[in-house]
Motif scaffolding. Structure first.
Motif, PDB file in Angstrom:
ATOM      1  N   PRO A  22       0.795  -1.234   0.000  1.00  0.00           N
ATOM      2  CA  PRO A  22       0.000   0.000   0.000  1.00  0.00           C
ATOM      3  C   PRO A  22       0.832   1.292   0.000  1.00  0.00           C
ATOM      4  O   PRO A  22       0.276   2.384  -0.041  1.00  0.00           O
ATOM      5  CB  PRO A  22      -0.823  -0.104   1.282  1.00  0.00           C
ATOM      6  N   ARG A  23       2.155   1.180   0.033  1.00  0.00           N
ATOM      7  CA  ARG A  23       3.015   2.354   0.118  1.00  0.00           C
ATOM      8  C   ARG A  23       3.886   2.470  -1.130  1.00  0.00           C
ATOM      9  O   ARG A  23       4.217   1.484  -1.761  1.00  0.00           O
ATOM     10  CB  ARG A  23       3.904   2.254   1.360  1.00  0.00           C
ATOM     11  N   GLU A  24       4.298   3.707  -1.441  1.00  0.00           N
ATOM     12  CA  GLU A  24       5.175   3.901  -2.598  1.00  0.00           C
ATOM     13  C   GLU A  24       6.575   3.401  -2.324  1.00  0.00           C
ATOM     14  O   GLU A  24       7.105   2.597  -3.077  1.00  0.00           O
ATOM     15  CB  GLU A  24       5.217   5.380  -2.987  1.00  0.00           C
ATOM     16  N   GLU A  25       7.184   3.907  -1.274  1.00  0.00           N
ATOM     17  CA  GLU A  25       8.532   3.507  -0.890  1.00  0.00           C
ATOM     18  C   GLU A  25       8.653   3.557   0.626  1.00  0.00           C
ATOM     19  O   GLU A  25       8.045   4.421   1.262  1.00  0.00           O
ATOM     20  CB  GLU A  25       9.592   4.452  -1.465  1.00  0.00           C
ATOM     21  N   VAL A  26       9.435   2.655   1.179  1.00  0.00           N
ATOM     22  CA  VAL A  26       9.680   2.662   2.618  1.00  0.00           C
ATOM     23  C   VAL A  26      11.121   2.265   2.893  1.00  0.00           C
ATOM     24  O   VAL A  26      11.730   1.521   2.126  1.00  0.00           O
ATOM     25  CB  VAL A  26       8.735   1.719   3.401  1.00  0.00           C
ATOM     26  N   SER A  27      11.627   2.763   4.018  1.00  0.00           N
ATOM     27  CA  SER A  27      12.978   2.399   4.446  1.00  0.00           C
ATOM     28  C   SER A  27      12.908   1.152   5.315  1.00  0.00           C
ATOM     29  O   SER A  27      11.829   0.741   5.757  1.00  0.00           O
ATOM     30  CB  SER A  27      13.594   3.546   5.242  1.00  0.00           C
ATOM     31  N   VAL A  28      14.050   0.565   5.576  1.00  0.00           N
ATOM     32  CA  VAL A  28      14.119  -0.588   6.471  1.00  0.00           C
ATOM     33  C   VAL A  28      13.570  -0.195   7.841  1.00  0.00           C
ATOM     34  O   VAL A  28      12.804  -0.942   8.452  1.00  0.00           O
ATOM     35  CB  VAL A  28      15.570  -1.114   6.587  1.00  0.00           C
ATOM     36  N   SER A  36       6.839  -3.845  14.065  1.00  0.00           N
ATOM     37  CA  SER A  36       7.024  -3.931  15.518  1.00  0.00           C
ATOM     38  C   SER A  36       5.802  -3.490  16.297  1.00  0.00           C
ATOM     39  O   SER A  36       5.737  -3.691  17.509  1.00  0.00           O
ATOM     40  CB  SER A  36       8.246  -3.114  15.948  1.00  0.00           C
ATOM     41  N   SER A  37       4.816  -2.914  15.615  1.00  0.00           N
ATOM     42  CA  SER A  37       3.586  -2.545  16.321  1.00  0.00           C
ATOM     43  C   SER A  37       2.822  -3.795  16.768  1.00  0.00           C
ATOM     44  O   SER A  37       2.069  -3.758  17.730  1.00  0.00           O
ATOM     45  CB  SER A  37       2.696  -1.654  15.458  1.00  0.00           C
ATOM     46  N   ASP A  38       3.025  -4.919  16.072  1.00  0.00           N
ATOM     47  CA  ASP A  38       2.392  -6.189  16.455  1.00  0.00           C
ATOM     48  C   ASP A  38       3.295  -7.012  17.361  1.00  0.00           C
ATOM     49  O   ASP A  38       2.882  -7.504  18.384  1.00  0.00           O
ATOM     50  CB  ASP A  38       2.044  -7.020  15.213  1.00  0.00           C
ATOM     51  N   GLU A  39       4.537  -7.201  16.939  1.00  0.00           N
ATOM     52  CA  GLU A  39       5.514  -7.937  17.733  1.00  0.00           C
ATOM     53  C   GLU A  39       6.894  -7.399  17.402  1.00  0.00           C
ATOM     54  O   GLU A  39       7.150  -6.939  16.290  1.00  0.00           O
ATOM     55  CB  GLU A  39       5.441  -9.445  17.464  1.00  0.00           C
ATOM     56  N   VAL A  41      10.400  -6.779  16.120  1.00  0.00           N
ATOM     57  CA  VAL A  41      11.137  -7.286  14.967  1.00  0.00           C
ATOM     58  C   VAL A  41      12.471  -6.549  14.910  1.00  0.00           C
ATOM     59  O   VAL A  41      12.518  -5.329  15.051  1.00  0.00           O
ATOM     60  CB  VAL A  41      10.349  -7.048  13.653  1.00  0.00           C
ATOM     61  N   ALA A  42      13.546  -7.280  14.684  1.00  0.00           N
ATOM     62  CA  ALA A  42      14.880  -6.676  14.623  1.00  0.00           C
ATOM     63  C   ALA A  42      15.124  -6.012  13.267  1.00  0.00           C
ATOM     64  O   ALA A  42      14.749  -6.551  12.219  1.00  0.00           O
ATOM     65  CB  ALA A  42      15.941  -7.737  14.881  1.00  0.00           C
ATOM     66  N   MET A  49      15.655  -9.801   5.169  1.00  0.00           N
ATOM     67  CA  MET A  49      14.484 -10.290   4.431  1.00  0.00           C
ATOM     68  C   MET A  49      14.210  -9.442   3.196  1.00  0.00           C
ATOM     69  O   MET A  49      13.803  -9.970   2.152  1.00  0.00           O
ATOM     70  CB  MET A  49      13.275 -10.370   5.352  1.00  0.00           C
ATOM     71  N   LEU A  50      14.441  -8.137   3.292  1.00  0.00           N
ATOM     72  CA  LEU A  50      14.264  -7.281   2.118  1.00  0.00           C
ATOM     73  C   LEU A  50      15.271  -7.643   1.026  1.00  0.00           C
ATOM     74  O   LEU A  50      14.939  -7.643  -0.157  1.00  0.00           O
ATOM     75  CB  LEU A  50      14.376  -5.805   2.504  1.00  0.00           C
TER      76      LEU A  50
END
Length: 132
Positions: A22-28, A36-39, A41-42, A49-50
């Motif tokens: 749903p987003r154009e671009e995102v950083s790590v 991390s809002s759910d659990e 994540v490092a 993974m990216l």
């Protein structure tokens, strides 16, 4: 024994793609914060993974200053189709009929869902085909 590479999305990769689609671009860092809002994540896990997703052809990146910005290279629909084709090959001997029969035999589907499927199948038939 090393884990076998899969051409489809793993559960963790899918979570990342659900952030990207749903987003154009995102950083790590953005992906890490959102996940991390759910659990917890490092950052390094997300970064790794990216990179895997990029090797698989699911994402692309560009450098912006010191950060890398990631964007989906594959649409959600395209990823669904790829996963479905993989599922058909692996579990249903490349026979869509067997997959549909399994879905119809699933006790969690109610009659209304089955009727919707029937209607969609009728709508997708090429014109001129009989109702055999």
């Amino acid at each position: 024994m090393a884990r076998k590479k899969t051409p489809t999305l793993t559960e963790g990769e899918l979570k990342i793609m659900q952030v990207l689609w749903p987003r154009e671009e995102v950083s790590v860092a953005d992906v890490t914060d959102i996940l991390s809002s759910d659990e917890k994540v490092a950052y390094n896990t997300v970064q790794t993974m990216l990179k895997i997703l990029e090797r698989k052809g699911y994402v692309e990146h560009r450098k912006a200053g010191r950060a890398f910005l990631y964007r989906p290279a594959v649409s959600r629909e395209s990823a669904r189709l790829q996963a479905l084709r993989y599922l058909l090959r692996q579990f249903f001997n490349n026979e869509p009929k067997t997959l549909v029969q399994s879905l119809l035999a699933d006790e969690t589907m109610d009659l209304m869902e089955i009727e919707k499927l029937r209607h969609e199948i009728q709508q997708s038939k090429p014109t001129g085909e009989d109702d055999a």
